[in-house]
Design an enzyme around this catalytic site. Structure first.
Site, mmCIF file in Angstrom:
data_model
loop_
_atom_site.group_PDB
_atom_site.id
_atom_site.type_symbol
_atom_site.label_atom_id
_atom_site.label_comp_id
_atom_site.label_asym_id
_atom_site.label_seq_id
_atom_site.Cartn_x
_atom_site.Cartn_y
_atom_site.Cartn_z
ATOM 1 N N ASP A 1 -5.485 -2.942 -3.165
ATOM 2 C CA ASP A 1 -4.449 -1.910 -3.902
ATOM 3 C C ASP A 1 -3.932 -2.419 -4.984
ATOM 4 O O ASP A 1 -4.045 -2.222 -5.949
ATOM 5 C CB ASP A 1 -3.481 -1.478 -2.884
ATOM 6 C CG ASP A 1 -4.087 -0.788 -1.549
ATOM 7 O OD1 ASP A 1 -4.802 -1.429 -0.794
ATOM 8 O OD2 ASP A 1 -3.632 0.275 -1.141
ATOM 9 N N HIS B 1 1.144 6.287 -2.317
ATOM 10 C CA HIS B 1 -0.103 5.098 -2.412
ATOM 11 C C HIS B 1 -0.523 4.985 -3.884
ATOM 12 O O HIS B 1 -0.874 5.719 -4.485
ATOM 13 C CB HIS B 1 -1.144 5.547 -1.789
ATOM 14 C CG HIS B 1 -1.557 4.703 -0.222
ATOM 15 N ND1 HIS B 1 -0.830 4.797 0.430
ATOM 16 C CD2 HIS B 1 -2.815 3.841 -0.294
ATOM 17 C CE1 HIS B 1 -1.413 3.774 1.622
ATOM 18 N NE2 HIS B 1 -2.458 3.359 1.145
ATOM 19 N N GLU C 1 -2.424 9.114 -1.129
ATOM 20 C CA GLU C 1 -3.579 8.142 -0.845
ATOM 21 C C GLU C 1 -4.748 8.714 -0.872
ATOM 22 O O GLU C 1 -5.573 8.165 -1.142
ATOM 23 C CB GLU C 1 -3.139 7.709 0.615
ATOM 24 C CG GLU C 1 -4.245 6.680 1.462
ATOM 25 C CD GLU C 1 -3.630 6.394 2.743
ATOM 26 O OE1 GLU C 1 -2.664 7.141 3.452
ATOM 27 O OE2 GLU C 1 -4.216 5.122 2.941
ATOM 28 N N ASP D 1 0.729 -1.210 0.006
ATOM 29 C CA ASP D 1 0.138 0.061 0.087
ATOM 30 C C ASP D 1 0.835 1.522 -0.107
ATOM 31 O O ASP D 1 0.629 2.179 -0.739
ATOM 32 C CB ASP D 1 -0.830 -0.086 1.070
ATOM 33 C CG ASP D 1 -0.266 -0.243 2.464
ATOM 34 O OD1 ASP D 1 1.027 -0.619 2.441
ATOM 35 O OD2 ASP D 1 -0.657 0.223 3.523
ATOM 36 N N TRP E 1 -11.024 -6.390 -2.220
ATOM 37 C CA TRP E 1 -9.666 -6.881 -1.902
ATOM 38 C C TRP E 1 -9.348 -8.362 -2.093
ATOM 39 O O TRP E 1 -8.293 -8.761 -2.661
ATOM 40 C CB TRP E 1 -9.681 -6.573 -0.222
ATOM 41 C CG TRP E 1 -9.193 -4.997 -0.097
ATOM 42 C CD1 TRP E 1 -7.817 -4.891 0.476
ATOM 43 C CD2 TRP E 1 -9.937 -3.809 -0.197
ATOM 44 N NE1 TRP E 1 -7.696 -3.204 0.679
ATOM 45 C CE2 TRP E 1 -9.036 -2.956 0.067
ATOM 46 C CE3 TRP E 1 -11.041 -3.543 -0.835
ATOM 47 C CZ2 TRP E 1 -9.343 -1.368 -0.055
ATOM 48 C CZ3 TRP E 1 -11.500 -2.228 -0.834
ATOM 49 C CH2 TRP E 1 -10.735 -1.176 -0.655
ATOM 50 N N ARG F 1 4.870 4.224 6.331
ATOM 51 C CA ARG F 1 4.335 4.303 7.936
ATOM 52 C C ARG F 1 4.362 2.931 8.338
ATOM 53 O O ARG F 1 5.079 1.719 7.860
ATOM 54 C CB ARG F 1 2.994 4.848 7.837
ATOM 55 C CG ARG F 1 1.992 4.059 7.061
ATOM 56 C CD ARG F 1 0.495 4.663 7.037
ATOM 57 N NE ARG F 1 -0.418 3.820 6.362
ATOM 58 C CZ ARG F 1 -1.287 4.606 5.548
ATOM 59 N NH1 ARG F 1 -1.420 5.841 5.637
ATOM 60 N NH2 ARG F 1 -2.241 3.785 5.138
ATOM 61 N N ASP F 2 3.859 2.615 9.377
ATOM 62 C CA ASP F 2 3.912 1.329 10.119
ATOM 63 C C ASP F 2 2.908 0.189 9.457
ATOM 64 O O ASP F 2 2.273 -0.254 10.126
ATOM 65 C CB ASP F 2 3.516 1.575 11.610
ATOM 66 C CG ASP F 2 2.309 2.219 11.932
ATOM 67 O OD1 ASP F 2 1.650 2.638 11.113
ATOM 68 O OD2 ASP F 2 2.017 2.197 12.903
ATOM 69 N N GLU F 3 2.783 0.006 8.121
ATOM 70 C CA GLU F 3 2.162 -0.694 7.486
ATOM 71 C C GLU F 3 3.068 -1.361 6.321
ATOM 72 O O GLU F 3 3.610 -2.571 6.526
ATOM 73 C CB GLU F 3 0.653 -0.087 6.610
ATOM 74 C CG GLU F 3 -0.300 0.230 7.665
ATOM 75 C CD GLU F 3 -1.444 0.328 6.942
ATOM 76 O OE1 GLU F 3 -2.205 -0.593 6.389
ATOM 77 O OE2 GLU F 3 -2.141 1.620 7.085
#
Ligand code: BGC
Length: 719
Positions: free
Chosen positions: A348, A622, A601, A335, A400, A339-341
């Site tokens: 996506d 994103h 994003e 994605d 998804w 960041r913390d992902e």
């Protein structure tokens, strides 16, 4: 592999261990190959030299079932006395995600042991062989990498020297899961120089690389032993021009380096960042641009697509989309990279796969990821929201999860290789059965928990989910995926009657239930998937409501990839261009005008007054909305693969120019050669330069001409 899994006798905590083995050779080497894998990510050196350019090996897969090992030709690296050293950091397997998952899951991740497995096979000129593989004769020590992890960064102490070496112990870990490298290698692909050294209003020293990238910074410094270099990463400056990275959430994205005496270089070993800026917290000497350089890291995918036009903002948007793909194609389609992902969010990938497959050769990249997806698929056929599955929550959502069907189909259409359909067929089938079982209404998908038209502008205040009905989206994709599955099955020679009936029943029920539409995305999906009696009428109405709201696109992740296609397909080409060329908020070019160098994003990541969207979710890299580029290939340039002739073995080329752009040129480097289209407005006429590597039907102003491969010029009337 014949080696054993080995680990450290005592836990080294945050400190990255180095594993080591020495051996002698007394006769001439003919060939030597090292195979290596690890629990975490590793970097290997033989006789002080890095074994390969592979970054973050062994890559990221569904680790509990599939773990890649890499094979390296090390023939030229061997000497009489040899030493292999391998550092193994936490990587994707053992980095606790800073937010998002609960403490128990974090603990479980952290409890996973560090592990290494390796086998070095040496063939000598005299025909003899030697195999050195991991066992208790290897030893380990702490390394200068005192901390390294995907989200928080790296801490390196160059003054540290391994003191005590301790024999390794065997680790009870499966060898069954080992597979040879399957995806593209992750490499250092490009270098970006510092564009500007900025002193912000808060007096921070910030280096601007001029481009949001994924990778890391290399620096050189002359220092005294014990001096510190320290910096953190960010994607944007805030409204006042100060450094900002609150949108990284809990990811610290920090580098700390303790210098040894003298001149030295450093680059991170076992981590990466998404960034454009770094804020220098400590640097022992006067900073020059030449002290720093950024390295762009991504999977070794080759660029195949290219587009340019007479509009500089559109060109920047195109560039942003390419950068967005590079920044998020680091072994797994993620994605975002900052960041913390940084996770393999399936939705996506589902909305971007077409664009991705025109821009770059991603056949192998998706092939590997889709095998992971099939591996992570739940027993009931559901698909985790992220692959590899990080959340382990058993949840599945429409669109998804539809990645299980959409992605293999697109890879088949773009590259024409039936293997992807064979490999993924059962997974596709599982997904359709899952919906059929889970739904609360026969032939529709009602119930369940979905993301809906994620981040659409028509979302009610405070919500991230657009106004489009979730059941509407879920049912539309249930239909589309079933249809795709039918086509895939027929290509593979199966009797698909049951699923053909299912698709036609879904369509019938859908049309009964949804006879009116409440959002742009609902119109778009009904027309695009032909889930209505008269798609032309639906498209007419869509065009009407878009105009009523001031020629504004209000769609989110789900509607956006299709909206311009629907407009072009049903005669609203001019309106499609109006949306593309809109510069005010909300639009694609709005972010470009705000200085974006990748795709945001949110349509309004930076608002008109300069303020920012909530820091809890505001990525500036994103790729989802970058899906517009597939419309540029297929409609603006008019290059469309045909389903009957996948892999661009035959082409239908129907460019749809627009005067406001003046000209547009581009194409795709297919496996049969380059297809290229350029249209240019010349007074009252348009010149079309078309090169096709295969037989094609070229349609200009509605007139179709059949041509062989070759280079052609057509003239048409400007309109
Ligand atoms: C991710 C998205 C993802 C979404 C699911 C976000 O946090 O960044 O891109 O698809 O969650 O709704």
């Amino acid at each position: 592999m014949i080696g054993y899994w080995i680990t450290t006798k005592e836990k080294t905590g945050d400190v990255v261990p180095t594993f080591r083995k020495n051996w002698k050779i007394d006769t001439e080497v003919c060939k030597a190959v090292a195979k290596i894998s690890a629990l975490g990510v590793y970097e290997a050196h033989i006789n002080g030299k890095r074994i390969s350019n592979y970054v973050l090996a062994p890559g990221w897969t569904a680790y509990q079932k599939r773990l890649q090992y890499q094979s390296y030709d090390i023939t030229s690296m061997l000497r009489e006395e040899n030493e292999i050293e391998v550092v193994v950091g936490k990587g994707w397997m053992r980095s606790p995600m800073p937010g998002f998952i609960d403490n128990e899951q974090k603990d479980n991740r952290q409890k996973k042991p560090v592990g290494l497995i390796a086998e070095i096979c040496i063939e000598f000129r005299d025909g003899s062989k030697k195999v050195i593989s991991t066992d208790t004769s290897w030893d380990y020590s702490e390394s200068p990498i005192r901390f390294s992890e995907i989200y928080d960064g790296e801490y390196y102490d160059a003054t540290y020297h391994a003191k005590a070496w301790t024999p390794c112990v065997l680790l009870d870990w499966s060898k069954e899961i080992l597979i040879p490298q399957e995806g593209e290698e992750i490499l250092e692909k490009e270098e970006v120089a510092v564009k500007e050294i900025i002193i912000t209003p808060k007096k921070e020293v910030v280096l601007d690389f001029g481009q949001v990238i994924t990778g890391y910074v290399k620096f050189n410094v002359r220092a005294k032993k014990g001096d510190i270099v320290e910096y953190i990463h960010g994607e944007i400056l805030d409204n006042e021009g100060n450094f900002y990275n609150d949108n990284y959430r809990n990811a610290k994205a920090e580098i700390k380096y303790v210098c040894r005496e003298g001149y030295q270089n450093y680059k991170p070993h076992l981590t990466f960042f998404g960034f454009r800026y770094i804020k220098i917290i400590n640097f022992p000497e006067k900073i020059n641009k030449e002290n720093f350089n950024a390295t762009v890291v991504y999977s070794d995918i080759q660029q195949t697509g290219f587009i340019e036009s007479g509009n500089e903002l559109v060109n920047r948007l195109i560039s942003n989309i390419f950068w967005g793909q590079k920044g998020n194609f680091l072994d797994v389609p993620t994605d975002c990279p900052q960041r913390d992902e940084r996770l393999g969010w399936t939705g996506d990938a589902a909305v971007f796969v077409k664009a991705a497959s025109y821009n770059y050769d991603v056949e192998r990249f998706f092939g590997k990821w889709l095998r992971d997806l099939a591996c992570e698929q739940y027993d009931n056929g559901g698909i985790p929201d992220v692959v590899p599955d990080y959340f382990l929550n058993g949840k599945s959502s429409s669109v998804w999860g539809d990645a299980a069907v959409i992605c293999p189909w697109q890879i088949y259409i773009t590259y024409g290789n039936i293997e992807i359909l064979k490999t993924q067929f059962e997974s596709m089938k599982g997904w359709i059965s899952f919906i059929t079982e889970m739904t609360t209404t026969q032939y529709l998908w009602t119930g369940g928990s979905h993301y809906g038209d994620w981040l659409a502008i028509d979302a009610p205040e405070g919500s991230r989910t657009g106004a489009t009905r979730k059941d509407f989206i879920a049912s539309a994709f249930y239909y589309s995926s079933t249809n795709i599955f039918v086509k895939a099955g027929k290509i593979l020679g199966y009797d698909m009657k049951e699923y053909e009936d299912l698709a036609s029943n879904i369509r019938k029920r859908f049309i009964e239930k949804y006879s009116t539409y409440t959002t742009q995305t609902e119109y778009v999906l009904a027309a695009y998937f032909k889930l209505c009696e008269e798609p032309q009428k639906v498209a007419d109405e869509l065009a009407g409501i878009i105009r009523t709201v001031g020629c504004v696109n209000q769609t989110g992740f789900v509607g956006t990839p299709f909206i311009l296609h629907v407009l072009s397909r049903y005669g609203y080409q001019e309106l499609a261009y109006t949306l593309l060329l809109r510069e005010e908020y909300p639009s694609w070019l709005y972010s470009v005008k705000k200085g974006a160098t990748t795709v945001w994003e949110h349509w309004d990541g930076i608002k008109e007054d300069g303020s920012l969207w909530d820091k809890k979710m505001n990525s500036f890299n994103h790729y989802a909305y970058g899906s517009i580029i597939d419309w540029m290939y297929e409609e603006a340039l008019g290059i469309k693969p045909c389903e009957e002739n996948p892999g661009f073995t035959k082409l239908f080329i129907a460019p749809k120019p627009d005067k406001r752009l003046k000209w547009m040129g581009g194409g795709i480097n297919t496996s049969h050669g380059k297809v290229r289209v350029k249209w240019t407005f010349k007074g009252n006429e348009i010149r079309y330069n078309i090169i096709t590597p295969v037989p094609a039907i070229i349609s200009i102003n509605g007139k179709e001409t059949q041509v062989d491969s070759g280079s052609y010029i057509f003239w048409g009337k400007a309109y």
